[in-house]
Enzyme design. Sequence first.
Site, PDB file in Angstrom:
ATOM      1  N   ARG A   1       0.861  -1.180   0.000  1.00  0.00           N
ATOM      2  CA  ARG A   1       0.000   0.000   0.000  1.00  0.00           C
ATOM      3  C   ARG A   1       0.895   1.227   0.000  1.00  0.00           C
ATOM      4  O   ARG A   1       1.919   1.265   0.700  1.00  0.00           O
ATOM      5  CB  ARG A   1      -0.895   0.017   1.244  1.00  0.00           C
ATOM      6  CG  ARG A   1      -2.045  -0.973   1.212  1.00  0.00           C
ATOM      7  CD  ARG A   1      -3.101  -0.603   0.167  1.00  0.00           C
ATOM      8  NE  ARG A   1      -4.243  -1.499   0.166  1.00  0.00           N
ATOM      9  CZ  ARG A   1      -4.367  -2.574  -0.613  1.00  0.00           C
ATOM     10  NH1 ARG A   1      -3.415  -2.913  -1.453  1.00  0.00           N
ATOM     11  NH2 ARG A   1      -5.468  -3.311  -0.560  1.00  0.00           N
TER      12      ARG A   1
ATOM     13  N   GLU B   1      -4.053   7.582  -4.851  1.00  0.00           N
ATOM     14  CA  GLU B   1      -4.264   6.890  -6.126  1.00  0.00           C
ATOM     15  C   GLU B   1      -5.538   7.379  -6.794  1.00  0.00           C
ATOM     16  O   GLU B   1      -6.561   7.451  -6.117  1.00  0.00           O
ATOM     17  CB  GLU B   1      -4.322   5.377  -5.888  1.00  0.00           C
ATOM     18  CG  GLU B   1      -2.986   4.862  -5.387  1.00  0.00           C
ATOM     19  CD  GLU B   1      -2.947   3.356  -5.147  1.00  0.00           C
ATOM     20  OE1 GLU B   1      -3.976   2.685  -5.308  1.00  0.00           O
ATOM     21  OE2 GLU B   1      -1.864   2.861  -4.796  1.00  0.00           O
TER      22      GLU B   1
ATOM     23  N   HIS C   1      -1.004   0.388  -9.635  1.00  0.00           N
ATOM     24  CA  HIS C   1      -1.656  -0.574  -8.718  1.00  0.00           C
ATOM     25  C   HIS C   1      -2.268  -1.759  -9.491  1.00  0.00           C
ATOM     26  O   HIS C   1      -3.481  -1.963  -9.460  1.00  0.00           O
ATOM     27  CB  HIS C   1      -2.722   0.141  -7.862  1.00  0.00           C
ATOM     28  CG  HIS C   1      -3.028  -0.607  -6.588  1.00  0.00           C
ATOM     29  ND1 HIS C   1      -3.441   0.016  -5.426  1.00  0.00           N
ATOM     30  CD2 HIS C   1      -2.972  -1.938  -6.291  1.00  0.00           C
ATOM     31  CE1 HIS C   1      -3.652  -0.899  -4.486  1.00  0.00           C
ATOM     32  NE2 HIS C   1      -3.375  -2.094  -4.992  1.00  0.00           N
TER      33      HIS C   1
HETATM   34  C1  GLV Z   1      -4.891  -5.214  -3.952  1.00  0.00           C
HETATM   35  O1  GLV Z   1      -4.150  -4.311  -3.706  1.00  0.00           O
HETATM   36  C2  GLV Z   1      -5.483  -6.043  -2.960  1.00  0.00           C
HETATM   37  O2  GLV Z   1      -5.433  -5.718  -1.763  1.00  0.00           O
HETATM   38  O3  GLV Z   1      -6.072  -7.079  -3.347  1.00  0.00           O
END
Ligand code: GLV
Length: 334
Positions: free
Chosen positions: A241, A270, A289
């Site tokens: 994260r 984001e 991401h």
């Molecule tokens: C993606 O970042 C997730 O947490 O699945």
Amino acid sequence: MSDRKKVYLTRELPQEAMDLLKSKFEVEVWPEEIPPPKSLLKEKMREVDGLICLLTERIDREVIEAAGPQFRGISQVAVGYDNIDIKAATEKGIYVTNTPGVLTETTADYAFALLMATARRIAEADRYVRSGKWKIPWGLMMLLGQDIWGKTIGIIGMGRIGTAVARRAKGMNMKILYYDVVRNEKAEKELGAKYVDLETLLKESDFVTLHVPLLPSTRHLINEERLKLMKKTACLINTSRGPVVDEKALYKALKEGWIWAAGLDVWEKEPTDPDNPLLKLDNVTASPHIASGSIATRTKMALMAVENMIAILEGKVPPNLVNKEVLKVRPPTS
Ligand code: GLV
């Protein structure tokens, strides 16, 4: 009026998952790619029986408290769930589920791909060729990178994904260090991973890769002081994260050469702003991401989220319940 239970989806899911959900419930979908506004989420929580959402939705206490008495559960299509106020959900007897396991290997593939791309400057090399900078036939000193094979990897967070990254690192004959709040003796035995404290990991690793959830204790875990402990030749890889890394400190570290490069799939905000100074640096490899984003895995995640929702609305204990304490507040009915 139909007596079928109602589920609200904050995004369209892959067809297979939509079909399964629609075979059981009345389904309504937010039609856009951006997250729905909070006012709409609150309105839906008052009306429907379950919500299927993504990590982009902020399901805070206010949204949770808007839920009507019929509302039973939130099924998140992601393994991380820092966007949901779990305590508020538990207090209100709302089940929360996630999608662990199915994305482990895909995410580890990507973390390792990003590590390799960062070490060997693959994105930069691509820009170099496209922009016409490639003028000499072969350059002995052109776009030189860091070796990966036989180097030391430091894995912060040795859970499912961290361990899957360690397996890949073992295949590259890397020395594996790890730090976590709990020991992973299986990884130590099977992969030869060595448990060290965070300071040692940062000082000794050529690659530092992050696989922790976002918690108050992991926010800005990688800060100025810790970046200063890293090797000048080290690469930092983040597929966990964004807020686990202090981006301002990272910018300084990369600009002033405290570390060599960073591969970032996740960002403090984001989407990150195109003006983010990190994007001006050639030693940053950036992506939006997408670590769990393979075609097969995203479908599996969606199906798993739907299966969790079916179990919740059928009064069962869902397979991937995050807040187990909720069972005391609202026991399953079948
Ligand atoms: C993606 O970042 C997730 O947490 O699945």
